[in-house]
Design an enzyme around this catalytic site. Sequence first.
Site, short mmCIF file in Angstrom:
data_model
loop_
_atom_site.label_atom_id
_atom_site.label_comp_id
_atom_site.label_asym_id
_atom_site.label_seq_id
_atom_site.Cartn_x
_atom_site.Cartn_y
_atom_site.Cartn_z
N GLY A 35 0.87 -1.16 0.00
CA GLY A 35 0.00 0.00 0.00
C GLY A 35 0.90 1.20 0.00
O GLY A 35 1.85 1.25 -0.78
N SER B 151 3.38 3.12 2.60
CA SER B 151 3.91 2.87 3.93
C SER B 151 3.67 4.03 4.91
O SER B 151 3.43 3.80 6.10
CB SER B 151 5.40 2.54 3.86
OG SER B 151 6.10 3.51 3.12
N CYS C 96 6.13 -5.41 0.39
CA CYS C 96 6.29 -4.11 -0.25
C CYS C 96 6.24 -2.99 0.80
O CYS C 96 7.20 -2.86 1.56
CB CYS C 96 5.25 -3.97 -1.36
SG CYS C 96 5.72 -2.75 -2.58
N ARG D 23 13.16 3.14 -0.56
CA ARG D 23 11.79 3.13 -1.10
C ARG D 23 11.82 3.43 -2.60
O ARG D 23 12.71 4.10 -3.08
CB ARG D 23 10.91 4.17 -0.39
CG ARG D 23 10.75 3.87 1.10
CD ARG D 23 9.92 4.92 1.82
NE ARG D 23 8.63 5.09 1.18
CZ ARG D 23 8.24 6.21 0.57
NH1 ARG D 23 9.04 7.24 0.49
NH2 ARG D 23 7.05 6.28 0.02
N HIS E 154 5.07 -8.94 -4.69
CA HIS E 154 3.72 -9.26 -4.17
C HIS E 154 3.35 -10.72 -4.41
O HIS E 154 2.84 -11.04 -5.50
CB HIS E 154 2.70 -8.36 -4.86
CG HIS E 154 2.81 -6.93 -4.47
ND1 HIS E 154 2.03 -6.36 -3.49
CD2 HIS E 154 3.65 -5.94 -4.90
CE1 HIS E 154 2.35 -5.08 -3.34
NE2 HIS E 154 3.33 -4.82 -4.18
N GLU F 276 0.89 -12.26 -3.32
CA GLU F 276 -0.58 -12.42 -3.36
C GLU F 276 -1.14 -12.19 -4.76
O GLU F 276 -2.30 -12.43 -5.02
CB GLU F 276 -1.24 -11.47 -2.34
CG GLU F 276 -1.31 -10.00 -2.75
CD GLU F 276 0.03 -9.24 -2.61
OE1 GLU F 276 1.07 -9.87 -2.35
OE2 GLU F 276 0.00 -8.01 -2.80
N1 GLN Z 1 6.29 2.71 -2.63
C1 GLN Z 1 5.36 2.35 -1.59
C2 GLN Z 1 5.84 2.85 -0.23
O1 GLN Z 1 7.00 3.13 -0.02
C3 GLN Z 1 5.16 0.87 -1.54
C4 GLN Z 1 4.46 0.41 -2.78
C5 GLN Z 1 3.65 -0.85 -2.58
O2 GLN Z 1 3.42 -1.32 -1.46
N2 GLN Z 1 3.18 -1.43 -3.67
O3 GLN Z 1 5.03 2.93 0.65
#
Ligand code: GLN
Length: 194
Positions: A52, A54, A84, A113, A175, A177
Amino acid sequence: MRVGILALQGDVEEHVEATKRAMEKKEISGEIVKIKHSGVLKDCDALIIPGGESTTLSRLMIREGIFEEVKKFAEEGKPIMGVCAGLVLLAKRCENPQKNQKLLELMDITIRRNAFGRQRESFEAVLEIDGKPYNCVFIRAPAVVDVGKNVKVRGRFNDVIVAVEEENLIGLAFHPELTEDTRFHEELIQRART
Ligand code: GLN
């Protein structure tokens, strides 16, 4: 057996489905609990922190009183899989944090990130994970740029570390999932049972 999925933001339903498939495959009957409020995690045997954003995730976790609960859960040795943005949150250090970003600081790793740049916002690659091919889906993915001595590296994209483990914690930049391959969800369930 109860698998908790942090459900404040991000791709929650995909993890619910992947966990169901993993339970069926392993012939384990268990419950999947979406965690939106405090007081729920303590009855779970494993936790998934989905992808999501972060910064948003950490802010909502603090607001709901879940942040400290997750730290306690980890310190009790219960298994957690961070995917992620979830991997970002598990880290002790982030090279390029967003303003006011709070990390759970549980894994002895340094994160970068959005490590794969704009051109590679999202891509798939078959990588060797634990020495076996795994179709990895990356979406604005972080990378692990440094690991402490107790961290096991389980996969790399070229030279970049994208899968790690430290005791009860599993961190993935991709991911699991979003594919049919439920190996990681199966592993989490297995860890929750033992
Ligand atoms: N770039 C997002 C972050 O640093 C992570 C992206 C993702 O979870 N798909 O929160």
